[in-house]
Structures are given as C-alpha cells and as structure tokens.
Scaffold this motif. Sequence first.
Motif, PDB file in Angstrom:
ATOM      1  N   UNK A 105      38.933  34.798  35.542  1.00  0.00           N
ATOM      2  CA  UNK A 105      39.783  35.151  34.270  1.00  0.00           C
ATOM      3  C   UNK A 105      38.819  35.988  33.394  1.00  0.00           C
ATOM      4  N   UNK A 106      37.817  35.599  33.286  1.00  0.00           N
ATOM      5  CA  UNK A 106      37.005  36.327  32.032  1.00  0.00           C
ATOM      6  C   UNK A 106      36.256  37.684  32.598  1.00  0.00           C
ATOM      7  N   UNK A 107      36.111  37.991  33.981  1.00  0.00           N
ATOM      8  CA  UNK A 107      35.556  38.991  34.235  1.00  0.00           C
ATOM      9  C   UNK A 107      36.184  39.893  35.165  1.00  0.00           C
ATOM     10  N   UNK A 108      37.644  39.646  35.647  1.00  0.00           N
ATOM     11  CA  UNK A 108      38.531  40.739  36.303  1.00  0.00           C
ATOM     12  C   UNK A 108      39.585  41.236  35.394  1.00  0.00           C
ATOM     13  N   UNK A 109      39.323  42.380  35.155  1.00  0.00           N
ATOM     14  CA  UNK A 109      40.688  43.005  34.347  1.00  0.00           C
ATOM     15  C   UNK A 109      41.935  42.779  34.501  1.00  0.00           C
ATOM     16  N   UNK A 110      42.818  42.658  33.716  1.00  0.00           N
ATOM     17  CA  UNK A 110      44.239  42.312  33.937  1.00  0.00           C
ATOM     18  C   UNK A 110      44.650  43.587  34.852  1.00  0.00           C
ATOM     19  N   UNK A 111      44.491  44.801  34.427  1.00  0.00           N
ATOM     20  CA  UNK A 111      44.845  46.140  35.467  1.00  0.00           C
ATOM     21  C   UNK A 111      44.458  46.157  36.979  1.00  0.00           C
ATOM     22  N   UNK A 112      42.934  45.413  36.909  1.00  0.00           N
ATOM     23  CA  UNK A 112      42.698  45.228  38.369  1.00  0.00           C
ATOM     24  C   UNK A 112      43.340  44.411  39.118  1.00  0.00           C
ATOM     25  N   UNK A 113      43.826  43.130  38.220  1.00  0.00           N
ATOM     26  CA  UNK A 113      44.666  42.117  39.253  1.00  0.00           C
ATOM     27  C   UNK A 113      46.183  42.842  39.512  1.00  0.00           C
TER      28      UNK A 113
END
Length: 155
Positions: A105-113
């Motif tokens: 959650x802390x490292x992967x950006x929302x737009x990447x998800x």
Amino acid sequence: YCKKSTDQLKLENLEKILNDTSSNSFQIINETIMFGKKKKGSRILDKSLSEGVNAIALIRGLINYLKRLKKTKIELAKGHGFDDAIRTLSPPLFWKDKNNFREQCSKIPLNELERFLNSLHEAEVSCKTNSQLTNTICTRTLLSISQKTGKYFSV
C-alpha cells in the motif's frame, strides 16, 4: 480414517487429509507478483497451472487483491490510519498478511494499481476469447505486472 479412530473428525485433520492449500497458494502468488519477484512468480505460476489451477481464477484472484489494495489506499488518502483503512475490507485482512499488505500500500501508487487492474481485465477477456492460450495469457500478464512492481521493492 474415521473407522480407525475413536476421535471425531476435526477440521485441522480434514485439511491435512485433503491438503487444501489453494487459498494459501493464491495469496502466495499475489504477494510474489506484487513484490516484483518475477523468477519465483514464474515458478509458482507454472506449478499451479500444471496442477490444474484455472488461469482465469488466478487472474481474478489478483484482481480481488488489487481491489483491496486500491480500497485501502483510497481510505488512506481520506486521512484514515492504516488499521482503520483495512477495517473496511471484507473479508478482513488476515493478520499474517498485514505487514506485506501495508508495504505494498505504501509503495505502489494508486494510478499504477489502476493500470494493473485494466491489464488484468483485458487478460480475462482475452482468456475467454482465446481458450487455447489461457495459460500463456495469464502467465504473461501476471509476470508483466511483477516486472513493473519490482521497481518499487528491492528484489
């Protein structure tokens, strides 16, 4: 099994007999992919698919995992703490998975998800229209995501 024993059949004994590790396998695959461990992910995917695990089920499993990450990140963006954010998840996050989930959650950006989710949805449609290539489509898509997430973690 029960004829030789005077004890009642218990869930833990039944699990040992059946050796059902499917939900655990899905969790391991999801975490491995999302931590960018492409080589390990490839081995686990090959083994799972060769044992008859459905490729679409693997894709959907990762979709559900990413939706949970996304929902948590949205709650965090609203100003909630991590523990409050994961309380909104149903089913609840298993306590053993909490640290890995927090790190992702802390490292992967929302737009990447969002991009990963789109890619997985496209892969699911492709699997359904090209049934002979289902395992290949699944493997390529999941390993592509793994390669992209690897930049967020020291692999």
